[in-house]
Write an enzyme that holds these catalytic residues in place. Structure first.
Site, short mmCIF file in Angstrom:
data_model
loop_
_atom_site.label_atom_id
_atom_site.label_comp_id
_atom_site.label_asym_id
_atom_site.label_seq_id
_atom_site.Cartn_x
_atom_site.Cartn_y
_atom_site.Cartn_z
N CYS A 174 35.03 45.22 37.82
CA CYS A 174 36.38 45.48 38.31
C CYS A 174 36.52 44.80 39.67
O CYS A 174 35.67 43.98 40.05
CB CYS A 174 36.68 46.97 38.36
SG CYS A 174 35.69 47.93 39.51
N CYS A 185 40.62 43.68 36.69
CA CYS A 185 40.46 42.59 37.66
C CYS A 185 41.29 41.37 37.28
O CYS A 185 41.39 40.43 38.06
CB CYS A 185 39.00 42.23 37.88
SG CYS A 185 38.05 41.81 36.43
N CYS A 229 38.69 37.92 37.57
CA CYS A 229 37.43 37.99 36.83
C CYS A 229 37.08 36.61 36.29
O CYS A 229 37.88 35.99 35.59
CB CYS A 229 37.53 38.96 35.64
SG CYS A 229 37.51 40.68 36.10
#
Length: 136
Positions: free
Chosen positions: A13, A87, A91
Site C-alpha cells: 500500500c 496505491c 505501485c
C-alpha cells in the site's frame, strides 16, 4: 515460488501503516512457516496507525513492534502474489507476477469501530488467499 518452494506474498500500500500490516500479520499467522510474507509501502509513514495496532491486538496479534517499510525491488521480484491496497499508479508493476487489487477503506483517521470491519474484511481475504496458496 521462492527457492524453498514456499509461496511469497507481498502486501503493498502507500504508507504501510495499516491495511498491508494487518494483511501481513494475518498471513503470517495463517500460513506459518509455509509462506513468506512481505509488507511494504511506496511512501511509508512514520509509524503504524494506533487504531490498527489496537484492533489487531483484539485478534491476538501484536503488531506494535512493526514499522512501515519501503518497497524494495527485491521484494517485488521475489513475490509470487502482489496484493495492492489503494496505491493505484504509485505501485510499480513487476512483469509475470500475479496481482490482486483489494479495494479497502483506508483506516487512517478512523476510530476503532470503523477500523474493525476493515480488519475483518482483510482477515477474510487473507484466509482465502492463504488457503488457495498453501495446501494442507
Amino acid at each position: 515460488m521462492s527457492n524453498d518452494d514456499k509461496p511469497v506474498i507481498l502486501f503493498l500500500c502507500v504508507h504501510n501503516a495499516g491495511r498491508s500490516q494487518m494483511a501481513a500479520a494475518f498471513a503470517r499467522r495463517l500460513g506459518g512457516d509455509r509462506v513468506i510474507v512481505y509488507s511494504a509501502g511506496t511512501a511509508p509513514g512514520e509509524q503504524l496507525n494506533p487504531a490498527v495496532v489496537e484492533v489487531m491486538r483484539e485478534k491476538g496479534l501484536d503488531i506494535a513492534d512493526q514499522t512501515p517499510r519501503v518497497l524494495t525491488d527485491a521484494m517485488g521480484r521475489s513475490a509470487d502474489v502482489i496484493v495492492t491496497m489503494g496505491c493505484g499508479d504509485s505501485c510499480p508493476v513487476y512483469p509475470g507476477k500475479r496481482y490482486l487489487d483489494w479495494v479497502l477503506t483506508d483506516p487512517a483517521g478512523r476510530d476503532l469501530d470503523e477500523v474493525r470491519p476493515i480488519r475483518d474484511d482483510i482477515e477474510r481475504r487473507v484466509e482465502a488467499l492463504v488457503s488457495e496458496l498453501v495446501r494442507p
